[in-house]
Design an enzyme around this catalytic site. Sequence first.
Site, PDB file in Angstrom:
ATOM      1  N   ASP A  21      12.511 -39.053 -36.117  1.00 27.19           N
ATOM      2  CA  ASP A  21      12.711 -39.536 -37.489  1.00 27.19           C
ATOM      3  C   ASP A  21      12.228 -40.978 -37.598  1.00 27.19           C
ATOM      4  OD1 ASP A  21      13.651 -40.156 -40.032  1.00 27.19           O
ATOM      5  OD2 ASP A  21      15.703 -40.514 -39.335  1.00 27.19           O
ATOM      6  N   ASN A  23      12.065 -42.740 -40.705  1.00 29.34           N
ATOM      7  CA  ASN A  23      12.544 -43.525 -41.854  1.00 29.34           C
ATOM      8  C   ASN A  23      14.069 -43.558 -41.977  1.00 29.34           C
ATOM      9  OD1 ASN A  23      12.953 -40.935 -42.652  1.00 29.34           O
ATOM     10  ND2 ASN A  23      11.979 -41.133 -44.659  1.00 29.34           N
ATOM     11  N   ASP A  25      16.396 -41.330 -42.282  1.00 30.93           N
ATOM     12  CA  ASP A  25      17.206 -40.419 -43.102  1.00 30.93           C
ATOM     13  C   ASP A  25      17.853 -39.318 -42.257  1.00 30.93           C
ATOM     14  OD1 ASP A  25      15.050 -38.828 -42.518  1.00 30.93           O
ATOM     15  OD2 ASP A  25      14.552 -38.328 -44.601  1.00 30.93           O
ATOM     16  N   ASP A  29      10.279 -36.170 -39.042  1.00 32.30           N
ATOM     17  CA  ASP A  29       9.222 -36.112 -40.049  1.00 32.30           C
ATOM     18  C   ASP A  29       7.833 -36.118 -39.398  1.00 32.30           C
ATOM     19  OD1 ASP A  29       9.010 -38.967 -39.428  1.00 32.30           O
ATOM     20  OD2 ASP A  29      10.798 -39.175 -40.686  1.00 32.30           O
ATOM     21  N   ASP A 199       4.810 -15.768 -38.189  1.00 32.78           N
ATOM     22  CA  ASP A 199       6.235 -15.488 -38.199  1.00 32.78           C
ATOM     23  C   ASP A 199       6.566 -14.042 -38.553  1.00 32.78           C
ATOM     24  OD1 ASP A 199       9.016 -16.728 -38.291  1.00 32.78           O
ATOM     25  OD2 ASP A 199       8.947 -15.771 -40.258  1.00 32.78           O
ATOM     26  N   GLU A 256       4.293 -13.461 -33.671  1.00 33.83           N
ATOM     27  CA  GLU A 256       5.667 -13.170 -33.256  1.00 33.83           C
ATOM     28  C   GLU A 256       5.829 -11.654 -33.357  1.00 33.83           C
ATOM     29  OE1 GLU A 256      10.251 -14.620 -34.062  1.00 33.83           O
ATOM     30  OE2 GLU A 256       8.975 -14.226 -35.775  1.00 33.83           O
ATOM     31  N   ASP A 329      14.583 -20.281 -31.931  1.00 31.45           N
ATOM     32  CA  ASP A 329      15.501 -19.175 -32.249  1.00 31.45           C
ATOM     33  C   ASP A 329      16.384 -18.803 -31.072  1.00 31.45           C
ATOM     34  OD1 ASP A 329      14.466 -18.790 -34.798  1.00 31.45           O
ATOM     35  OD2 ASP A 329      13.009 -17.285 -34.128  1.00 31.45           O
TER      36      ASP A 329
HETATM   37  O1  TEU Z   1      12.227 -15.024 -36.472  1.00 27.61           O
HETATM   38  C1  TEU Z   1      12.187 -13.635 -36.579  1.00 27.61           C
HETATM   39  C2  TEU Z   1      13.162 -12.844 -35.798  1.00 27.61           C
HETATM   40  O2  TEU Z   1      13.024 -11.652 -35.860  1.00 27.61           O
HETATM   41  C3  TEU Z   1      14.291 -13.354 -34.976  1.00 27.61           C
HETATM   42  O3  TEU Z   1      13.938 -14.126 -33.903  1.00 27.61           O
HETATM   43  C4  TEU Z   1      15.455 -13.920 -35.744  1.00 27.61           C
HETATM   44  O4  TEU Z   1      15.201 -15.174 -36.254  1.00 27.61           O
HETATM   45  C5  TEU Z   1      16.668 -14.054 -34.875  1.00 27.61           C
HETATM   46  O5  TEU Z   1      16.928 -12.835 -34.303  1.00 27.61           O
HETATM   47  C6  TEU Z   1      17.870 -14.462 -35.679  1.00 27.61           C
HETATM   48  O6  TEU Z   1      18.870 -14.902 -34.818  1.00 27.61           O
HETATM   49  C7  TEU Z   1      11.430 -15.771 -37.317  1.00 27.61           C
HETATM   50  C8  TEU Z   1      11.657 -17.252 -37.125  1.00 27.61           C
HETATM   51  O7  TEU Z   1      11.289 -17.621 -35.828  1.00 27.61           O
HETATM   52  C9  TEU Z   1      13.071 -17.587 -37.459  1.00 27.61           C
HETATM   53  O8  TEU Z   1      13.384 -18.929 -37.224  1.00 27.61           O
HETATM   54  C10 TEU Z   1      13.297 -17.242 -38.898  1.00 27.61           C
HETATM   55  O9  TEU Z   1      14.657 -17.391 -39.206  1.00 27.61           O
HETATM   56  C11 TEU Z   1      12.867 -15.811 -39.229  1.00 27.61           C
HETATM   57  O10 TEU Z   1      11.618 -15.457 -38.670  1.00 27.61           O
HETATM   58  C12 TEU Z   1      12.719 -15.648 -40.713  1.00 27.61           C
HETATM   59  O11 TEU Z   1      11.594 -16.343 -41.151  1.00 27.61           O
HETATM   60 CA    CA Z   2      12.815 -38.788 -41.715  1.00 26.86          CA
END
Ligand code: TEU
Ligand code: CA
Length: 554
Positions: A21, A23, A25, A29, A199, A256, A329
């Site tokens: 960070d 700034n 807050d 960032d 994602d 992913e 995650d």
């Molecule tokens: O994650 C997708 C996912 O299927 C899982 O890892 C899920 O987040 C986890 O089981 C919940 O505990 C992706 C992202 O990495 C995650 O941070 C997001 O929350 C999710 O997609 C939704 O965009």
């Molecule tokens: Ca900041």
Amino acid sequence: MTKKWWNEKVAYQIYPKSFYDTNGDGIGDLRGVIEKLDYLKDLGIDIIWLSPCYRSPLADQGYDISDYYDIDPRFGTMADMDELIAEAKKRDMYILMDLVVNHCSDEHEWFKKACQDPDGKYGNFFYLRDKKEGELPTNWRSYFGGSAWEDLPGTNKQYLHVFHKKQPDLNWENPEVREEVYKNINWWLDKGLGGFRIDAIINIKKALPLHDYEPDREDGLSSIHNMLAEAQGIGEFLGEMRDRTFKKYDAFSVGEVFNEKPEEIPDFIGDNGYFSSMFDFAETICGGSEKGWYDCRQITPDEYKACCFGTQRKIGDIGFVSNIIENHDEPRGVSRYIPEGDCCDASKKMLGGLNFMLRGIPFIYQGQELGMENVKFESIDQVDDISTLDEYKVALDAGCTQDEALKVVSRFSRDNARTPMQWTDGENAGFTTGKPWLRVNENYKKINAESQINDPDSVRSFYKKLIALRKNPEYKETVVYGALEPVWEEVHNLMAYYRKGDRTLLVVGNYQKEPQTIELAGGYKKILINNYDHAAVSGNKIELQRYQFLVLEM
Ligand code: TEU
Ligand code: CA
């Protein structure tokens, strides 16, 4: 396998909110990322994946995007982003953004327009169904708990959200949605981005027509996984996306991907695959349970080994997986994969080494290079993550006491990885001069970057050695492209494999606190990496110490 520019690289994941960070807050960032580029360059990083920093209500910490063409003011400005890309380029580094297109935010203008006119153009951007009293369109349980259907405000319809209700699913069957996605990807690639981490992509293809599945919990709902297992034809979307976007730019893309079938691997990451690479989640899935985190268990060293080798066998030389021990995650890898009570510098280095030397692209998550550990949560009020809060409720509903529920969710909480990066032993671990948005792990005085940078024996220095070996012109061919062959596979608490290219390396980790002796078939030329300052060699035998890790040139 055709060689690509990213094969030799080392990647690093930044969770911007918790990185640095500038700034005061309390929120990390983009300027903070710019300031720390030299720290990453010094470590040997080439590719940086930024978790989302687009405009967002941050209901799921940015995985709920309300404007794909803007930076959230809490993270900075588009000018900061441009500067970051340029500064990275100066250092021969690449920036990856997170591509979150299974869903957007309910505050995105598409969704607002869908609410205003559900039968118009934007209604078809989402999965909408007419509301029927006392009945849901399907019995799907969202990943974050409860029904995956929610009332569409101001209408007599409901919308689908496989994640949080603030993350409405986009309807990929609609070509207009796909056009919007490709336009956005290309817009970012035109800016000079290196590529994307993609994602939750497996969720974009639903089994149609949407229907119920066998309930799998008391709540009468059914896991999204049951629907996904039945969904067919995602390849059409993914192939189209590749051709319309990444391919034209020779961009790097890492998916992913969770539930691919072995025969689909060439489609996903072979030459001309949908993606450049995909993450290996075998270790994170192992020990899991459809009932919830309260029913999950820690995995053993032998299981860890079996997962890694299983993936390596599945992939072979079809392409490159991306190897991780943790991400935003997951709990911290060292707290998860090292048996309780044994977490120390030696074991952290061993785990890092075993993972890093696998065939594929190593991804290091921020703080992993310091050996950052899980948090000790004292109360559920200290938890921010929506997933953890849901799992806490699930655990209570299943009959756990509050103490037990806190204990189980602590072990798996996503917040373990989301606490601020530990830069110094000063206030707030040097992350911010303000109040950090999430509590700093109390062990920051012991574990922080400042104390490790100049210490040749630190976990960070060990990661630097691993990275330097991967880049060493003499060993690169073998470390990057060499085949992986498991050895002594059935030996308990020993994980060892050869990497065979123009040279042969033996990678070995004694995954336990008791010493263990290995016997080499022949001699070895030299020890390239050692997490101890010596090795107890006699003849062809090596007595490995507690969690000793070696890379030997044979
Ligand atoms: O994650 C997708 C996912 O299927 C899982 O890892 C899920 O987040 C986890 O089981 C919940 O505990 C992706 C992202 O990495 C995650 O941070 C997001 O929350 C999710 O997609 C939704 O965009
Ligand atoms: Ca900041």
